[in-house]
Motif scaffolding. Sequence first.
Motif, PDB file in Angstrom:
ATOM      1  N   PHE A 239     -20.027  16.032 -44.298  1.00  0.00           N
ATOM      2  CA  PHE A 239     -20.761  16.515 -45.558  1.00  0.00           C
ATOM      3  C   PHE A 239     -19.877  17.261 -46.397  1.00  0.00           C
ATOM      4  N   ILE A 240     -19.219  16.482 -47.583  1.00  0.00           N
ATOM      5  CA  ILE A 240     -18.138  17.149 -48.260  1.00  0.00           C
ATOM      6  C   ILE A 240     -18.564  17.468 -49.849  1.00  0.00           C
ATOM      7  N   SER A 241     -17.688  18.379 -50.119  1.00  0.00           N
ATOM      8  CA  SER A 241     -17.952  18.875 -51.712  1.00  0.00           C
ATOM      9  C   SER A 241     -16.969  18.081 -52.718  1.00  0.00           C
ATOM     10  N   ASN A 242     -16.357  17.339 -52.144  1.00  0.00           N
ATOM     11  CA  ASN A 242     -15.152  16.898 -53.111  1.00  0.00           C
ATOM     12  C   ASN A 242     -14.838  15.363 -53.023  1.00  0.00           C
ATOM     13  N   TYR A 243     -14.992  14.578 -53.774  1.00  0.00           N
ATOM     14  CA  TYR A 243     -14.989  12.906 -53.431  1.00  0.00           C
ATOM     15  C   TYR A 243     -13.621  12.788 -53.025  1.00  0.00           C
ATOM     16  N   GLY A 244     -12.425  13.441 -53.520  1.00  0.00           N
ATOM     17  CA  GLY A 244     -10.970  13.160 -53.016  1.00  0.00           C
ATOM     18  C   GLY A 244     -10.881  13.718 -51.515  1.00  0.00           C
ATOM     19  N   PHE A 245     -11.359  14.586 -51.267  1.00  0.00           N
ATOM     20  CA  PHE A 245     -11.433  15.153 -49.666  1.00  0.00           C
ATOM     21  C   PHE A 245     -12.162  13.968 -48.901  1.00  0.00           C
ATOM     22  N   ALA A 246     -13.163  13.372 -49.219  1.00  0.00           N
ATOM     23  CA  ALA A 246     -13.845  12.441 -48.659  1.00  0.00           C
ATOM     24  C   ALA A 246     -13.007  11.371 -48.344  1.00  0.00           C
ATOM     25  N   GLU A 247     -12.264  10.772 -49.414  1.00  0.00           N
ATOM     26  CA  GLU A 247     -11.306   9.820 -49.137  1.00  0.00           C
ATOM     27  C   GLU A 247     -10.134   9.928 -48.009  1.00  0.00           C
ATOM     28  N   SER A 248     -10.054  11.233 -48.102  1.00  0.00           N
ATOM     29  CA  SER A 248      -8.598  11.909 -47.023  1.00  0.00           C
ATOM     30  C   SER A 248      -9.286  11.614 -45.633  1.00  0.00           C
ATOM     31  N   VAL A 249     -10.723  12.148 -45.500  1.00  0.00           N
ATOM     32  CA  VAL A 249     -11.295  12.154 -44.096  1.00  0.00           C
ATOM     33  C   VAL A 249     -11.305  10.557 -43.723  1.00  0.00           C
ATOM     34  N   LYS A 250     -11.728   9.645 -44.650  1.00  0.00           N
ATOM     35  CA  LYS A 250     -11.816   8.543 -44.125  1.00  0.00           C
ATOM     36  C   LYS A 250     -10.578   7.831 -43.952  1.00  0.00           C
ATOM     37  N   ASP A 251      -9.533   7.977 -44.632  1.00  0.00           N
ATOM     38  CA  ASP A 251      -8.079   7.631 -44.208  1.00  0.00           C
ATOM     39  C   ASP A 251      -7.669   8.073 -43.048  1.00  0.00           C
ATOM     40  N   ILE A 252      -7.830   9.498 -42.655  1.00  0.00           N
ATOM     41  CA  ILE A 252      -7.231  10.123 -41.289  1.00  0.00           C
ATOM     42  C   ILE A 252      -8.132   9.683 -40.253  1.00  0.00           C
ATOM     43  N   CYS A 253      -9.407   9.720 -40.332  1.00  0.00           N
ATOM     44  CA  CYS A 253     -10.239   9.067 -39.112  1.00  0.00           C
ATOM     45  C   CYS A 253      -9.937   7.714 -38.773  1.00  0.00           C
ATOM     46  N   SER A 254     -10.014   6.808 -40.046  1.00  0.00           N
ATOM     47  CA  SER A 254      -9.657   5.340 -39.779  1.00  0.00           C
ATOM     48  C   SER A 254      -8.136   5.033 -39.101  1.00  0.00           C
ATOM     49  N   THR A 255      -7.433   6.083 -39.354  1.00  0.00           N
ATOM     50  CA  THR A 255      -5.932   5.731 -38.895  1.00  0.00           C
ATOM     51  C   THR A 255      -5.586   6.216 -37.563  1.00  0.00           C
ATOM     52  N   PHE A 256      -6.334   7.711 -37.318  1.00  0.00           N
ATOM     53  CA  PHE A 256      -5.815   8.457 -35.942  1.00  0.00           C
ATOM     54  C   PHE A 256      -7.043   8.333 -34.789  1.00  0.00           C
ATOM     55  N   TYR A 257      -8.093   7.835 -35.344  1.00  0.00           N
ATOM     56  CA  TYR A 257      -9.430   8.107 -34.306  1.00  0.00           C
ATOM     57  C   TYR A 257     -10.089   6.728 -34.289  1.00  0.00           C
ATOM     58  N   ASP A 258     -10.756   6.393 -33.304  1.00  0.00           N
ATOM     59  CA  ASP A 258     -11.572   5.066 -33.292  1.00  0.00           C
ATOM     60  C   ASP A 258     -12.987   5.439 -33.770  1.00  0.00           C
ATOM     61  N   THR A 259     -12.895   4.871 -35.034  1.00  0.00           N
ATOM     62  CA  THR A 259     -14.200   5.011 -35.771  1.00  0.00           C
ATOM     63  C   THR A 259     -14.738   3.561 -36.155  1.00  0.00           C
ATOM     64  N   ARG A 260     -14.728   2.745 -35.279  1.00  0.00           N
ATOM     65  CA  ARG A 260     -14.965   1.180 -35.418  1.00  0.00           C
ATOM     66  C   ARG A 260     -16.360   1.049 -35.495  1.00  0.00           C
ATOM     67  N   GLU A 261     -17.325   2.006 -34.933  1.00  0.00           N
ATOM     68  CA  GLU A 261     -18.747   1.916 -35.114  1.00  0.00           C
ATOM     69  C   GLU A 261     -19.166   2.661 -36.389  1.00  0.00           C
ATOM     70  N   GLY A 262     -18.211   2.926 -37.052  1.00  0.00           N
ATOM     71  CA  GLY A 262     -18.412   3.628 -38.417  1.00  0.00           C
ATOM     72  C   GLY A 262     -18.550   4.961 -38.619  1.00  0.00           C
ATOM     73  N   LEU A 263     -18.284   5.466 -39.667  1.00  0.00           N
ATOM     74  CA  LEU A 263     -18.307   6.889 -40.032  1.00  0.00           C
ATOM     75  C   LEU A 263     -19.118   7.418 -41.150  1.00  0.00           C
ATOM     76  N   ASP A 264     -19.952   8.186 -40.850  1.00  0.00           N
ATOM     77  CA  ASP A 264     -21.046   8.708 -41.946  1.00  0.00           C
ATOM     78  C   ASP A 264     -20.307   9.779 -42.604  1.00  0.00           C
ATOM     79  N   ILE A 265     -20.131   9.462 -43.901  1.00  0.00           N
ATOM     80  CA  ILE A 265     -19.641  10.608 -44.806  1.00  0.00           C
ATOM     81  C   ILE A 265     -20.654  10.811 -45.780  1.00  0.00           C
ATOM     82  N   TYR A 266     -20.929  11.960 -46.512  1.00  0.00           N
ATOM     83  CA  TYR A 266     -21.768  12.235 -47.339  1.00  0.00           C
ATOM     84  C   TYR A 266     -20.867  13.160 -48.308  1.00  0.00           C
ATOM     85  N   THR A 267     -20.736  12.949 -49.630  1.00  0.00           N
ATOM     86  CA  THR A 267     -19.822  13.567 -50.273  1.00  0.00           C
ATOM     87  C   THR A 267     -20.374  13.754 -52.130  1.00  0.00           C
ATOM     88  N   VAL A 268     -20.262  14.855 -52.402  1.00  0.00           N
ATOM     89  CA  VAL A 268     -20.507  14.888 -53.672  1.00  0.00           C
ATOM     90  C   VAL A 268     -19.454  14.092 -54.652  1.00  0.00           C
TER      91      VAL A 268
END
Length: 733
Positions: A239-268
Amino acid sequence: MATIKDIAKLAGVAQGTVSNVLNGKGNVSSEKIRRVMNAVHQLGYVHNERAALLRKGFNDSLAVIMPDSSAKQYQDFYSGFKNYAQSHGFTVTRHLTHENTPLSEEEALIEAKTLQAKGIACISVAAGTLHESTVYKKDVDVSDMVFIEHKPSFGGDFIGFNYEEAGRRMGRKALDLGYTSVCLLTGNLCFSNEADFYRGFMEAAGKTGCQVTHIQTDPFRKYQNIMQISGDSMPQAFFISNYGFAESVKDICSTFYDTREGLDIYTVSPVFTMPENDFTKYEMNYRQLGKVAAEALLKKTGEEKEGFGQRLLESSGFRNWYSNIIVPKEPRTLNVITLDSPEAYIMKSFSHLYTKKSGIDVNICIFSYDEIYEAFNMMNASSNYDVLRLDVTWLSWFAQKLLMPLTDIDPDIENSFDDFLEGTPERYARVHEKVYALPSTPSVQILYYRKDLFESPIYKRMYFEQFRTELVPPRTFEEFNRIAAFFTREINPSSPVEYGATVTMGSTGVAGSEYLARLFSHQENLYDGKGQIRLDSEISLQSLRELTELKRCTQPDYCGWWTDTAKSFASGNFAMSILYSNYAGPFLDNTSNVVGNIGYTMMPGANPVIGGGSLGVSKYSSQPENALSFIRWMCSEPISSAASLLGSTSPCRKTYENYEVMNNFPWMSLSKKCFPLTKGNRIPGHAGLPFDERKFLNILGMAVKDTYSSVSTPEEALRNAQEQLEKHFQCKF
């Protein structure tokens, strides 16, 4: 570098004359203006806008102080601010603070005040922090400032969003979805919006069984901070207060961690007009924030010079892209019949979203104007169409014959009318007090013109010298024809364009519509005060003459359909064009020669003809609930706004608060004002009779085409039209 003295010498005029021409002042003849402008182009002179701004000073300048960021919310804010300010005659300067450096903010503040900006909007990196007192010392005047998003502690005027409510809504979302472990990612809590978001979220979710890991970050350290979360302790959701931070979370998690089942991200997030599926977004309209900030500054620095304290704008919240969709147990294909128009192809594209969510395939069948009318006439119980797109002028004639009253499907259907533009339910939904359809793509005739021609000092002066009146967008069709002649090269060899105006005259129906634009500039409705339709009246004759007089001011091969008209005007070879607003998309194509120079105004007489259409459920449909579900979905705000961005139009009020749409198609703000104003009724409302618009336009359009082609005089053509009208219609109601 060329100077004003050089220009004056080459043009053979005084330096004062050059100054007047460059600044749009003084009573300078068209010949001298021409000589000065030729000299300017020959010498390659570049007007120093910054010097001009310093000369003009605070009277017409606003400033924005903002972080040096590519963040979408700041881009949206600046766009909304600048567009509003410029539309009110103000220039805007932007001063960047390079993120978390209060020294840069102090330098930006000094620069803005040096330019004598009338007002300053500031997205501060110092307000509310330990650095605030070093930037906003006691001797710093903030009476001409409004602070945005970050609330200052010293009580300056502030505009923002309710981030605490956003955090609270996010926290409730976490609880409703049953998460037990989440990451709360915010910016620095020294900023008021971040602290408010954190407080709201923790109040809603922090005191329950949900484990909340809080991470603070900023644009410089976001990757390091996000990497604190390891794959072994990956939360169920972010749960994120800033859309730019949300994009960074998606990039990092998809690059470094196994998020094939999807990643639940809620953002302002700032408002996204087009759908995207990466995040669940709680949206805030930053373009509107920019517009409101500019508006507030102009009022605040006006004659009253009064502050307003704090103001929080309403957020758009979790916009539902899939509202009203029914997921049936056994989905069957929905068949939709629609007119060949820009929105038909947009509907075809968007229907894939509906299918993805509902499982219902949607078959969009696109017909020409003549084909669809014949299809409606032939429709019966064996027809397989479920959804009909009806032209607004056909609704009266076909509603009772072909459509199922929507209240028979949903008795509460009128509850949705509050979402629609004023004036649209009456014309696009109701027939004889019954709801048969929902407004889908309301449009209206608008007068478009080449703004660069109308604002040119040379042509303004030439027009004044010839007619002793100012060159402005026409308010009557007499003025329209005079301006069209002025900008027709065969009549005026000095015209920069070949033709003064477009004319759309393809079919009899189209020709009739072009004529009605003139008629309704003289009288409110088709019928007169006695309830009679008189096509051979003096007003009718005057209207037809005004149309046929235009023949000498337009191309010999007139436009056959509205798409042709749009392309013709976009070519840059016409000074003016009358066009329905839903066909104006080609004005902005990459091949257009009028981008940046499109002016628009109310039709002469302020009684424009409406167009566009409605969506209704066929009375022969075997799945009316699914058909209405699709209609309501297509007419909902997120879908209508996205369709408008692609060149369609929207019936929803909130679309006209979407400044991404409005900045792309600014004439939509005018069309919104037109719907409550337009009259143009064919028969009095108390008559309670259907009106055969197609038959009427065939009769009227034939008279128009006969006259335009010099087959008949206006008197002969309209006399014959009146006889045909009386033969086929009851002309007194």
